[in-house]
Write a protein that holds these residues in place. Structure first.
Motif, mmCIF file in Angstrom:
data_model
loop_
_atom_site.group_PDB
_atom_site.id
_atom_site.type_symbol
_atom_site.label_atom_id
_atom_site.label_comp_id
_atom_site.label_asym_id
_atom_site.label_seq_id
_atom_site.Cartn_x
_atom_site.Cartn_y
_atom_site.Cartn_z
ATOM 1 N N GLY A 87 0.801 -1.204 0.000
ATOM 2 C CA GLY A 87 0.000 0.000 0.000
ATOM 3 C C GLY A 87 0.837 1.258 0.000
ATOM 4 O O GLY A 87 2.064 1.226 0.038
ATOM 5 N N SER A 88 0.149 2.378 -0.004
ATOM 6 C CA SER A 88 0.809 3.679 0.047
ATOM 7 C C SER A 88 1.410 3.911 1.430
ATOM 8 O O SER A 88 1.137 3.175 2.385
ATOM 9 C CB SER A 88 -0.206 4.777 -0.255
ATOM 10 N N ALA A 89 2.203 4.972 1.535
ATOM 11 C CA ALA A 89 2.772 5.332 2.836
ATOM 12 C C ALA A 89 1.659 5.633 3.838
ATOM 13 O O ALA A 89 1.749 5.250 5.008
ATOM 14 C CB ALA A 89 3.699 6.534 2.676
ATOM 15 N N ASN A 90 0.600 6.311 3.386
ATOM 16 C CA ASN A 90 -0.506 6.618 4.292
ATOM 17 C C ASN A 90 -1.176 5.341 4.798
ATOM 18 O O ASN A 90 -1.480 5.216 5.988
ATOM 19 C CB ASN A 90 -1.551 7.490 3.582
ATOM 20 N N LEU A 91 -1.415 4.401 3.903
ATOM 21 C CA LEU A 91 -2.058 3.151 4.320
ATOM 22 C C LEU A 91 -1.185 2.401 5.310
ATOM 23 O O LEU A 91 -1.681 1.843 6.301
ATOM 24 C CB LEU A 91 -2.364 2.273 3.108
ATOM 25 N N ASN A 92 0.112 2.370 5.070
ATOM 26 C CA ASN A 92 1.017 1.679 5.987
ATOM 27 C C ASN A 92 0.987 2.315 7.375
ATOM 28 O O ASN A 92 1.040 1.619 8.396
ATOM 29 C CB ASN A 92 2.435 1.670 5.421
ATOM 30 N N VAL A 93 0.901 3.640 7.436
ATOM 31 C CA VAL A 93 0.773 4.340 8.712
ATOM 32 C C VAL A 93 -0.518 3.934 9.404
ATOM 33 O O VAL A 93 -0.550 3.681 10.618
ATOM 34 C CB VAL A 93 0.814 5.870 8.492
ATOM 35 N N MET A 94 -1.612 3.846 8.639
ATOM 36 C CA MET A 94 -2.913 3.480 9.205
ATOM 37 C C MET A 94 -2.892 2.065 9.772
ATOM 38 O O MET A 94 -3.418 1.808 10.865
ATOM 39 C CB MET A 94 -3.990 3.611 8.126
ATOM 40 N N ILE A 95 -2.304 1.135 9.038
ATOM 41 C CA ILE A 95 -2.239 -0.252 9.499
ATOM 42 C C ILE A 95 -1.393 -0.367 10.764
ATOM 43 O O ILE A 95 -1.787 -1.020 11.749
ATOM 44 C CB ILE A 95 -1.687 -1.153 8.375
ATOM 45 N N LYS A 96 -0.243 0.286 10.765
ATOM 46 C CA LYS A 96 0.637 0.263 11.941
ATOM 47 C C LYS A 96 -0.073 0.857 13.156
ATOM 48 O O LYS A 96 -0.003 0.325 14.266
ATOM 49 C CB LYS A 96 1.913 1.046 11.637
ATOM 50 N N THR A 97 -0.796 1.950 12.940
ATOM 51 C CA THR A 97 -1.513 2.620 14.030
ATOM 52 C C THR A 97 -2.632 1.744 14.572
ATOM 53 O O THR A 97 -2.826 1.635 15.790
ATOM 54 C CB THR A 97 -2.074 3.959 13.531
ATOM 55 N N ALA A 98 -3.398 1.127 13.676
ATOM 56 C CA ALA A 98 -4.495 0.261 14.109
ATOM 57 C C ALA A 98 -3.968 -0.898 14.949
ATOM 58 O O ALA A 98 -4.580 -1.282 15.956
ATOM 59 C CB ALA A 98 -5.267 -0.251 12.899
ATOM 60 N N ARG A 99 -2.850 -1.462 14.554
ATOM 61 C CA ARG A 99 -2.263 -2.566 15.322
ATOM 62 C C ARG A 99 -1.823 -2.100 16.715
ATOM 63 O O ARG A 99 -2.024 -2.802 17.710
ATOM 64 C CB ARG A 99 -1.088 -3.186 14.569
ATOM 65 N N LYS A 100 -1.226 -0.920 16.790
ATOM 66 C CA LYS A 100 -0.764 -0.411 18.088
ATOM 67 C C LYS A 100 -1.945 -0.156 19.013
ATOM 68 O O LYS A 100 -1.925 -0.536 20.186
ATOM 69 C CB LYS A 100 0.043 0.872 17.890
ATOM 70 N N ALA A 101 -3.003 0.469 18.492
ATOM 71 C CA ALA A 101 -4.203 0.689 19.301
ATOM 72 C C ALA A 101 -4.836 -0.648 19.693
ATOM 73 O O ALA A 101 -5.329 -0.809 20.815
ATOM 74 C CB ALA A 101 -5.194 1.545 18.536
ATOM 75 N N GLY A 102 -4.823 -1.600 18.770
ATOM 76 C CA GLY A 102 -5.381 -2.916 19.049
ATOM 77 C C GLY A 102 -4.669 -3.626 20.177
ATOM 78 O O GLY A 102 -5.309 -4.278 21.021
ATOM 79 N N ARG A 103 -3.349 -3.513 20.238
ATOM 80 C CA ARG A 103 -2.588 -4.148 21.324
ATOM 81 C C ARG A 103 -2.997 -3.563 22.681
ATOM 82 O O ARG A 103 -3.137 -4.295 23.669
ATOM 83 C CB ARG A 103 -1.088 -3.973 21.098
ATOM 84 N N SER A 104 -3.186 -2.255 22.725
ATOM 85 C CA SER A 104 -3.620 -1.618 23.964
ATOM 86 C C SER A 104 -5.012 -2.100 24.371
ATOM 87 O O SER A 104 -5.269 -2.396 25.544
ATOM 88 C CB SER A 104 -3.626 -0.093 23.774
ATOM 89 N N LEU A 105 -5.913 -2.199 23.407
ATOM 90 C CA LEU A 105 -7.280 -2.636 23.698
ATOM 91 C C LEU A 105 -7.324 -4.088 24.168
ATOM 92 O O LEU A 105 -8.095 -4.432 25.077
ATOM 93 C CB LEU A 105 -8.154 -2.460 22.459
ATOM 94 N N VAL A 106 -6.516 -4.941 23.559
ATOM 95 C CA VAL A 106 -6.499 -6.353 23.952
ATOM 96 C C VAL A 106 -6.081 -6.502 25.409
ATOM 97 O O VAL A 106 -6.641 -7.323 26.158
ATOM 98 C CB VAL A 106 -5.582 -7.161 23.016
ATOM 99 N N LYS A 107 -5.113 -5.699 25.857
ATOM 100 C CA LYS A 107 -4.693 -5.758 27.261
ATOM 101 C C LYS A 107 -5.853 -5.426 28.188
ATOM 102 O O LYS A 107 -6.073 -6.086 29.201
ATOM 103 C CB LYS A 107 -3.531 -4.790 27.499
ATOM 104 N N ASP A 108 -6.600 -4.386 27.842
ATOM 105 C CA ASP A 108 -7.739 -4.023 28.681
ATOM 106 C C ASP A 108 -8.877 -5.030 28.559
ATOM 107 O O ASP A 108 -9.611 -5.266 29.533
ATOM 108 C CB ASP A 108 -8.242 -2.628 28.307
ATOM 109 N N PHE A 109 -9.029 -5.610 27.385
ATOM 110 C CA PHE A 109 -10.107 -6.587 27.183
ATOM 111 C C PHE A 109 -9.919 -7.789 28.095
ATOM 112 O O PHE A 109 -10.893 -8.379 28.558
ATOM 113 C CB PHE A 109 -10.136 -7.018 25.723
#
Length: 263
Positions: free
Chosen positions: A3-25
């Motif tokens: 993907g584009s640079a923007n898409l790669n940033v979005m995917i990386k960001t979603a994964r980082k937020a997801g890791r935080s949410l999984v800990k709280d879940f």
């Protein structure tokens, strides 16, 4: 897909937020929860996830605007681009220990959604698309809407209004019209994942009213890039502006829309 640079940033960001949410879940019983409205909860995890998303995206693209469910809108130096974010779509599922919720990030350019990511951390499924480049799941699976032609074989998703929402009577009429004509209707509690599942061919279509732009911005593009049709429930409605959305594969869009539009 590369993907584009923007898409790669979005995917990386979603994964980082997801890791935080999984800990709280994992400790969902201990979450500090405040009431935001009847049946509409916001948790510490939700707010923390939006901060992660905002910090990551704004660090990468500091001139873009930002619209998030929890933190509201921030104007950017670049008036043509903004991020549209739901850091936790399916909050009620999350707070009840149901593993069906997602991080949704979309990029808007000149009023059009040009990239979208819907990440399901509980199942580690990353749905994403860029305008004109198709829709994808994880690293390499190309997404296509289902090929079903028959309504009686189709399974649809929807959202049933909760509490005192004004659209409950309309939804009850919808269900009375659609359910006898199909194989089933599902209500899983995450609009972003409902749209992603249509793109993946797991559902044959989806409709809902009273949504917010952050609920559907990313998923709407993913469905379109997977070959699906997306409109408002009424033909004159823009899904992003109206909060009313109807989508399906090409064979089932017309029969489904007739059931929902012809009262």
């Amino acid at each position: 897909m590369k993907g584009s640079a923007n898409l790669n940033v979005m995917i990386k960001t979603a994964r980082k937020a997801g890791r935080s949410l999984v800990k709280d879940f994992r400790e969902v019983e201990n979450l500090q929860v405040s009431m935001k409205g009847a049946g509409d909860f916001v948790s510490r995890a939700d707010i923390a996830a939006e901060k992660i998303v905002r910090d990551e995206l704004m660090a990468a693209r500091p001139t873009y605007g930002f619209l998030g469910e929890e933190g509201g809108a921030t104007e950017g130096e670049d008036p043509t681009r903004r991020w549209i974010v739901d850091p936790l779509d399916g909050t009620t599922n999350f707070l009840h220990g149901l593993p069906h919720w997602a991080v949704s990030i979309a990029l808007e350019h000149k009023g059009q959604i040009v990239a979208g990511v819907v990440y399901d951390p509980a199942k580690d499924e990353m749905f994403y698309a860029e305008k004109g480049a198709g829709a994808w799941l994880n690293d390499s699976r190309r997404l296509r809407v289902s090929g079903r032609h028959s309504m009686i074989e189709a399974v649809f998703a929807t959202g049933i209004p909760f509490a005192a929402k004004a659209t409950l009577p309309a939804m009850l009429k919808d269900l009375a019209n659609v359910m006898p004509a199909c194989a089933g209707v599902r209500r899983f509690g995450s609009a972003a994942l409902d749209l992603a599942y249509v793109a993946a061919g797991r559902y044959d279509g989806y409709w809902e009213r009273e949504l917010n732009i952050w609920d559907v911005a990313a998923g709407l593009l993913i469905v379109r890039e997977a070959g699906g049709f997306v409109e408002g429930i009424r033909e004159d409605q823009d899904p992003l502006e109206s909060g009313s959305i109807l989508c399906a594969n090409g064979q089932l869009f017309d029969p489904l829309s007739k059931l929902l539009r012809n009262r």
